[in-house]
Design an enzyme around this catalytic site. Structure first.
Site, short mmCIF file in Angstrom:
data_model
loop_
_atom_site.label_atom_id
_atom_site.label_comp_id
_atom_site.label_asym_id
_atom_site.label_seq_id
_atom_site.Cartn_x
_atom_site.Cartn_y
_atom_site.Cartn_z
N TYR A 108 39.22 43.23 35.54
CA TYR A 108 40.04 44.44 35.64
C TYR A 108 39.48 45.55 34.77
O TYR A 108 38.93 45.28 33.69
CB TYR A 108 41.47 44.15 35.16
CG TYR A 108 42.33 43.42 36.16
CD1 TYR A 108 43.00 44.11 37.15
CD2 TYR A 108 42.48 42.05 36.10
CE1 TYR A 108 43.82 43.45 38.06
CE2 TYR A 108 43.28 41.37 37.01
CZ TYR A 108 43.95 42.09 37.99
OH TYR A 108 44.74 41.43 38.89
N TYR A 147 39.77 34.86 38.45
CA TYR A 147 39.49 35.08 37.02
C TYR A 147 40.29 34.11 36.15
O TYR A 147 41.38 33.68 36.52
CB TYR A 147 39.76 36.53 36.62
CG TYR A 147 41.18 37.03 36.83
CD1 TYR A 147 42.19 36.80 35.89
CD2 TYR A 147 41.50 37.78 37.96
CE1 TYR A 147 43.46 37.29 36.07
CE2 TYR A 147 42.79 38.26 38.16
CZ TYR A 147 43.77 38.01 37.20
OH TYR A 147 45.03 38.50 37.40
N ARG A 157 43.33 32.46 37.97
CA ARG A 157 44.05 33.08 39.08
C ARG A 157 43.20 33.01 40.34
O ARG A 157 42.01 33.32 40.28
CB ARG A 157 44.36 34.56 38.80
CG ARG A 157 45.28 34.91 37.65
CD ARG A 157 46.68 34.35 37.68
NE ARG A 157 47.32 34.13 38.97
CZ ARG A 157 47.92 35.06 39.71
NH1 ARG A 157 48.01 36.30 39.31
NH2 ARG A 157 48.50 34.75 40.85
N HIS A 160 43.44 37.71 44.35
CA HIS A 160 44.73 38.28 44.76
C HIS A 160 44.74 39.78 44.59
O HIS A 160 43.97 40.34 43.82
CB HIS A 160 45.88 37.68 43.92
CG HIS A 160 45.76 37.99 42.46
ND1 HIS A 160 44.94 37.28 41.61
CD2 HIS A 160 46.33 38.95 41.69
CE1 HIS A 160 45.02 37.77 40.40
NE2 HIS A 160 45.84 38.80 40.41
N HIS A 162 47.65 42.80 43.85
CA HIS A 162 49.04 43.07 43.46
C HIS A 162 49.60 44.19 44.34
O HIS A 162 48.91 45.18 44.60
CB HIS A 162 49.11 43.51 42.00
CG HIS A 162 48.68 42.47 41.02
ND1 HIS A 162 49.57 41.63 40.39
CD2 HIS A 162 47.46 42.13 40.54
CE1 HIS A 162 48.92 40.83 39.56
NE2 HIS A 162 47.63 41.10 39.63
FE LIG Z 1 46.03 39.95 38.64
#
Ligand SMILES: [Fe+3]
Lengths: 242, 208
Positions: A108, A147, A157, A160, A162
């Site tokens: 991110y 990640y 995770r 995905h 969001h």
């Molecule tokens: Fe996330």
């Protein structure tokens, strides 16, 4: 529009994750313990803000280029499309969708991010769009990477995206995530695991959509989102309060 | 057996996670230039009708630590008690007031703040007036489904005492968790709405 303006169907709390889910550790101190106050909708929940297409910029729905500095974002190019429906199966127009995600490496762009995967100088990670008259939407992005995250020692995770969703009323407000067909990591994730019913998890898995790929450009995934439906309005006059 | 229906289920909620602001407030997390300004930061303009007020507060976890990674949204009626929404049938709301706001909680202090106007009263389903209130919606890492609650105003004791929603809260002590005491800041009335996710002062959250 005018034939379905009653209050919203009660939210099925057994279909949603409960607040307290100890395998997702952060929930332990952030889960309310008292019973919720059940309230038949008042006008305060049956209304909500309206977002117009005129607020959107030309590349808000293209995460491949909307933050690029020197070229396109790196990664597998995908189109995500589908419809926003209510529980009665009606397409909902004018729904604002805001999306955010990690880059193709799973990283991110955020000051709290600690994963070692590289930043992509051409990827910001945010996008938005508003559904059309039939509830349809579409945006283009790169497929996010999986990640690791600090929960149990080796939790990852699955890939995905969001979603924050504004329906027509605050009662419909929803934040959720989209997963990708065929990803084995989905079934190992404690955040996915907060959803009590396997069918609920499956409702968040986008199907690979080979028919709608863009030739020599992007794969497609199809993802429908369902918001709360509402009752017929036999007793609408009662709401007028006059 | 009866006729089969194919009603859909609402998509299950998932936590907003720690990076929610990338999607909702990108400029605030230094992802600038994708769109001009984050949505919902400003509620009030020079032509908005009504009494200017400040709303501020923090969200505390079960050990009393303020959340510094949450997202707070508010939704409210205008000064005359009308919502700026197509669903509003009682009249036309102030065109200079949308009534929706959104703020992240501060990275250091955990505080959120809104400059808005005090809303008018709106009716409950049976027509009785509810006390002036603001709908508050909270998402964050560790919150699996967004939390709905309401802010009521500390200087509206008479209206609060007859509010049909507040009076549905069985324990009178818990009603106070929704009432923001009034102070003053920068010459404006300032209402402090602290939210407690757990503990003795746990805020009343709604299943609306
Ligand atoms: Fe996330």
């Amino acid at each position: 529009m005018s034939d379905h303006r009653g209050s919203f169907y009660a939210r099925d709390r057994d279909w949603h994750p409960p607040a307290y889910t100890p395998d997702y550790k952060t929930s332990v101190l952030r889960a309310p313990k008292q019973a919720l106050l059940s309230l038949d909708n008042t006008i305060s929940e049956m209304t909500g803000p309206v977002f117009g297409h005129d607020m959107l910029g030309p590349r808000d729905d293209d995460l491949i280029t909307n933050w690029s500095k020197t070229g396109d974002a790196i990664g597998q190019r995908i189109v995500v499309h589908g419809r926003v429906l209510d529980e009665n199966g009606r397409g909902l127009p004018g729904v604002l969708l805001e999306v955010w995600q990690a880059n193709a490496g799973g990283r991110y762009r955020h000051h709290k991010e600690t994963y070692h995967a590289a930043l992509d100088p051409n990827f910001g990670g945010c996008g938005r769009c508003i559904t059309a008259a039939d509830g349809s939407y579409r945006f283009r992005t790169v497929k996010p990477g999986a990640y690791p995250w600090p929960n149990r020692v080796n939790d990852w995770r699955p890939a995905h995206i969001h979603f924050s969703v504004f329906g027509h009323a605050f009662a419909q407000r929803l934040v959720t995530q989209m997963y990708f067909e065929g990803d084995p990591m989905i079934w190992q994730c404690p955040i996915v695991g907060t959803i009590p019913d396997k069918r609920g998890v499956e409702q968040l898995i986008a199907a690979l959509d080979r028919r709608n790929t863009t030739h020599m450009d992007a794969l497609a995934y199809e993802f429908d989102i369902v918001l709360r439906g509402r009752r017929a309005t036999l007793f609408e006059n009662r709401m007028e309060g006059t | 057996m009866v006729q089969r229906r194919d009603d859909l289920k609402e998509s299950p909620s998932q936590t907003a996670g720690p990076y929610v602001h990338i999607g909702t407030n990108p400029n605030w997390v230094e992802i600038t230039g994708v769109w001009q300004g984050d949505l919902g930061l400003v509620l009030v303009g020079p032509d908005t009708k009504g009494e200017r007020v400040l709303i501020k507060g923090r969200i505390f976890d079960g050990l009393g630590k303020p959340l510094n990674d949450a997202l707070v949204e508010i939704w409210q009626a205008d000064a005359d008690g009308l919502y700026n929404s197509p669903e509003e049938r009682r009249g036309r709301a102030d065109p200079n007031f949308v009534g929706w706001g959104r703020q992240p909680t501060d990275r250091d202090t955990g505080e959120f703040r809104f400059e808005t106007i005090k809303p008018g009263r709106v009716p409950y389903g049976d027509g009785r007036p509810m006390a002036p209130h603001i709908t508050v919606y909270i998402v964050a890492r560790g919150i699996n489904i967004g939390l709905h609650t309401r802010l009521y105003f500390g200087d509206e004791a008479a209206a609060n005492a007859e509010c049909p929603v507040l009076n549905r809260i069985e324990h009178p002590g818990r009603r106070q968790t929704l009432v923001a005491p009034r102070g003053e800041e920068a010459g404006l009335p300032a209402y402090t709405f602290d939210v407690h996710l757990q503990g003795h002062h746990e805020t009343v959250f709604f299943d609306v």
